[in-house]
Every structure is written in structure tokens, then in C-alpha cells.
Scaffold this active site. Structure first.
Site, PDB file in Angstrom:
ATOM      1  CE1 TYR A  40     133.982 -18.228 -42.708  1.00  0.00           C
ATOM      2  CE2 TYR A  40     131.651 -17.976 -43.236  1.00  0.00           C
ATOM      3  CZ  TYR A  40     132.686 -18.692 -42.648  1.00  0.00           C
ATOM      4  OH  TYR A  40     132.411 -19.854 -42.009  1.00  0.00           O
ATOM      5  CE  LYS A  55     104.654 -21.981 -61.953  1.00  0.00           C
ATOM      6  NZ  LYS A  55     104.638 -21.756 -63.400  1.00  0.00           N
TER       7      LYS A  55
HETATM    8  C1  LIG Z   1     103.988 -20.699 -63.803  1.00  0.00           C
HETATM    9  C2  LIG Z   1     103.045 -20.698 -64.943  1.00  0.00           C
HETATM   10  C3  LIG Z   1     101.952 -19.811 -64.958  1.00  0.00           C
HETATM   11  C4  LIG Z   1     101.768 -18.727 -63.929  1.00  0.00           C
HETATM   12  O1  LIG Z   1     102.645 -17.646 -64.196  1.00  0.00           O
HETATM   13  P1  LIG Z   1     102.553 -16.311 -63.293  1.00  0.00           P
HETATM   14  O2  LIG Z   1     103.412 -15.327 -63.977  1.00  0.00           O
HETATM   15  O3  LIG Z   1     103.070 -16.671 -61.948  1.00  0.00           O
HETATM   16  O4  LIG Z   1     101.124 -15.931 -63.257  1.00  0.00           O
HETATM   17  C5  LIG Z   1     101.028 -19.954 -65.979  1.00  0.00           C
HETATM   18  N1  LIG Z   1     101.180 -20.903 -66.927  1.00  0.00           N
HETATM   19  C6  LIG Z   1     102.213 -21.746 -66.950  1.00  0.00           C
HETATM   20  C7  LIG Z   1     102.322 -22.762 -68.036  1.00  0.00           C
HETATM   21  C8  LIG Z   1     103.198 -21.664 -65.971  1.00  0.00           C
HETATM   22  O5  LIG Z   1     104.238 -22.494 -66.003  1.00  0.00           O
END
Ligand SMILES: *Cc1c(COP(=O)(O)O)cnc(C)c1O
Length: 372
Positions: free
Chosen positions: A265, A35
Site C-alpha cells: 500500500y 490480568k
Molecule cells: C499491573 C499491576 C502490577 C504488576 O505490574 P508489573 O510491572 O507487570 O509487575 C502490580 N500492581 C498493580 C496495581 C498493577 O496494576
């Protein structure tokens, strides 16, 4: 071309996958969480490598992210963690994308679309066991399962839940409670006549530290990319993983700054001595957090060079007074390592009061990714 770039090491990604594949029991599937453009590492290229290495599933947030993977040769099953939005039902089914479902209206509209297409759509039901974010509350699972019985064009292939604190040993009791609520919900679904074949709970920290939660599949994100040392770095297996992300640029300008003068800045940095200051072409528009103003350091010619003054939108200044023979166009490592020194996403996260995931996710599209 502007020299600012993110280098993504695909060899190390493959090695991380193999470490995790060897660690997790062989009958447990691995969903690679790609994702958010693989947490900023480039979802398409990372998924292609992970598919070749044997990832069983891919996890994304939106249907758009899933379609992108389908267009680029990812044939393994893909789960959309936030299901889909109104109007995307048929495209989802046509592309063979499996949504997580967390309310009845979603289930109903997907069922209707599947019925019109004269086929059955697979879904994974998300159970909320204590995170209180997305998912059917565990204590409403029975009622939900009962209502699902009427939706003849859906197949409940999976049940999932997500841990709130699997990274925190002080919360082990809560993680166990979430696991129990999930097991109870699975029982309820079976009692109602469903036969979900994929039950999954574990994110990276649960995969590494709670093998009792592996079930049929684990969902691994951060650990694949070798980040999260600040979240679950105590695990023994984490030590075998390598970060695959580095951020580099080159010196674009060098100048003298004299004792008593200020730089940048708001004049937040004052030279205590005569200095040589370099400008590098990266700023907060690229995802270099402004919180690193007067805090962070970069690597030039094997030495640390401190960030001086405010990080601005497109440029930041570094003190290179102590770097021997520093020159225009010298390589600058913002995240990564050379043979002597290293700066990690975890270092940045700590200085910014955030977590390493936000650092790689925060690098913007203006920074091209170079895959090595
Ligand atoms: C993002 C996510 C994961 C993965 O989490 P990590 O800590 O990056 O392994 C697993 N399950 C769900 C539902 C998530 O949203």
C-alpha cells in the site's frame, strides 16, 4: 489451520517463577499478576502452572477474569484490581473473590450484599500515594477508615498501593515518599482498630530494585513473563529471567520483484535491485503493529529478513532475497529466537515507540496460543 501462532513456553514460566521465588524473601507472598489474559500469554494455563509452582495470590482486573480462573481450577485467593461493577457483589462473594476497593460506595454496596448473605466479605483497600490514578488519597485515609467502621460485614484484609516510577532510579525519592505515605496510611488504619494482615506495594520493578518495599506481598507481572527489559532491564535478577512468548508463522507466497518496482500500500518501498519477496499471513488485525512497516525484521532459516512496505491488515511482506534456499512454507519467527538470531518484544516496542507489555497484550485472539 493458518500457521500463525503464539508459542507460550510454560517450562520457562515455571523457571521464571522459581528465580523470583528464590529472590524474594521466603516470608513474602507472591501475587502473580495474570490480568489481561496474563499480558497476552494466556491467563488460565499460566495460572495453573503458577499455582502448582506455589504462587500465593492471583491478580486480575475484572471479576470476569477472576471467574474464568475459578472455573479452571484456581483455588488460591484472587484480587480484582478494579474491584467490581454494580450488580456483581453477590457473585463476587459466592466465588470467593477479593476486590480492591477505592471508593466508599463500593465498600458500602459490598457490605450490604454480604449482610444479606449473612457473612463477611474481605476487601483490600487501595491507597493512592502519588500515582493519582485509583485509590483513596493518602491524605483522606483517616476519614475513609472512620467511615469504614460502620460497615460491619467487611473485613479489611489488605492495604495496597501502586508505584508510579519504581523503574526509574532518578525517581527513588518519589518512590520513598510513596512508601512513607503508605506506611502512614497503614498506621491510621491500625489506630482506627483495623488489622490488615497483607500490606503490598511492589510491582515488578519495585520487587527487583526496591527490596525495602516488599512488605507482606509483592505483585509481579512482567517479570514472570520475562518481559520488561525496556522498563526494568538493569536489574541483576532480570538477567536470569527468560521471555516465554514467541510469535511464528510460515511463508505463504514467494515472488520476484524487479528493480524500480514498489511493494504494498501507498508504494512506500521501492526495490533498489531485483528481489525475492515473501508474503506471511499476519497483519495488524493479529497485533503486528503497523508501525513496523519498513522497519522490523523477522527470522527465516537463521537469517534476518526485513519487513518491506506497509504492514496491512492480514499480511505483510518480507525481503528474502538473501536467504539461501528459501521455500514456500518455511518457518518465520517474528518474535523469538533460533540458534543464531533473536527478535524480542523489547525490539518491537522500541521500533514502535511503546513498551514491551503493549506488544504481548496487543496480540489478538485470532492468533492461537500453543503451549509448550
Ligand atoms: C499491573 C499491576 C502490577 C504488576 O505490574 P508489573 O510491572 O507487570 O509487575 C502490580 N500492581 C498493580 C496495581 C498493577 O496494576
Amino acid at each position: 489451520m493458518r500457521p500463525t501462532r503464539a508459542e507460550i513456553n510454560l517450562t520457562k514460566l515455571a523457571e521464571n517463577f522459581r528465580v523470583l521465588r528464590r529472590f524474594v524473601a521466603s516470608n513474602v507472598k507472591i501475587m502473580a499478576m495474570v490480568k489481561a489474559d496474563a499480558y497476552g500469554h494466556g491467563a488460565v494455563r499460566c495460572s495453573q502452572i503458577l499455582q502448582d509452582e506455589g504462587a500465593d495470590w492471583f491478580g486480575v482486573v475484572t471479576p470476569e477474569e477472576a471467574f474464568e480462573l475459578r472455573k479452571n481450577g484456581i483455588e488460591k485467593p484472587i484480587l480484582t484490581l478494579q474491584g467490581f461493577w454494580r450488580g456483581q457483589e453477590k457473585t463476587l462473594i459466592e466465588n470467593n473473590i477479593t476486590p480492591a476497593v477505592f471508593n466508599f460506595e463500593q465498600a458500602e454496596s459490598l457490605n450490604n450484599a454480604a449482610a444479606e448473605m449473612n457473612l463477611s466479605a474481605k476487601i483490600h483497600v487501595k491507597i493512592d500515594t502519588g500515582m493519582n490514578r485509583l485509590g483513596i488519597r493518602f491524605d483522606e485515609a483517616e476519614n475513609f477508615a472512620e467511615r469504614l467502621k460502620n460497615l460491619k460485614n467487611l473485613e479489611i484484609e489488605g492495604l495496597m498501593t501502586h508505584f508510579a516510577s519504581a523503574d526509574d532510579a532518578a525517581e527513588n525519592e518519589f518512590t520513598a515518599l510513596q512508601t512513607k505515605h503508605f506506611d502512614d496510611a497503614a498506621q491510621i488504619f491500625r489506630a482506627k482498630g483495623f488489622n490488615p494482615t497483607i500490606l503490598d506495594l511492589a510491582n515488578s520493578p519495585a520487587t527487583l530494585d526496591h527490596c525495602e518495599t516488599w512488605a507482606q506481598m509483592v505483585r509481579i507481572g512482567g517479570a514472570l513473563y520475562g518481559i520488561g527489559g525496556d522498563i526494568f532491564g538493569c536489574s541483576k535478577t532480570f538477567a536470569k529471567l527468560q521471555p516465554i512468548f514467541s510469535l511464528k508463522t510460515e511463508i505463504m507466497s514467494l515472488k520476484n520483484v524487479y528493480k524500480g518496482e514498489t511493494v504494498g500500500y501507498s508504494r512506500t518501498f521501492r526495490a533498489e535491485n531485483d528481489l525475492v519477496v515473501a508474503a506471511i499471513p499476519i497483519g495488524y488485525r493479529d497485533g503486528l503493529p503497523r508501525q513496523l512497516s519498513n522497519k522490523g525484521h523477522v527470522i527465516v532459516r537463521g537469517e534476518f529478513a526485513p519487513i518491506v512496505g506497509r504492514v496491512s491488515m492480514d499480511v505483510v511482506l518480507i525481503d528474502v532475497t538473501k536467504i539461501p534456499q528459501v521455500q514456500l512454507n518455511d518457518e518465520v519467527i517474528l518474535i523469538g529466537k533460533d540458534c543464531r538470531r533473536a527478535v524480542s518484544t523489547e525490539d518491537w516496542a522500541q521500533m514502535c515507540g511503546t513498551i514491551s507489555y503493549q506488544i504481548t497484550c496487543g496480540i489478538t485472539a485470532r492468533v492461537p496460543k500453543i503451549f509448550v
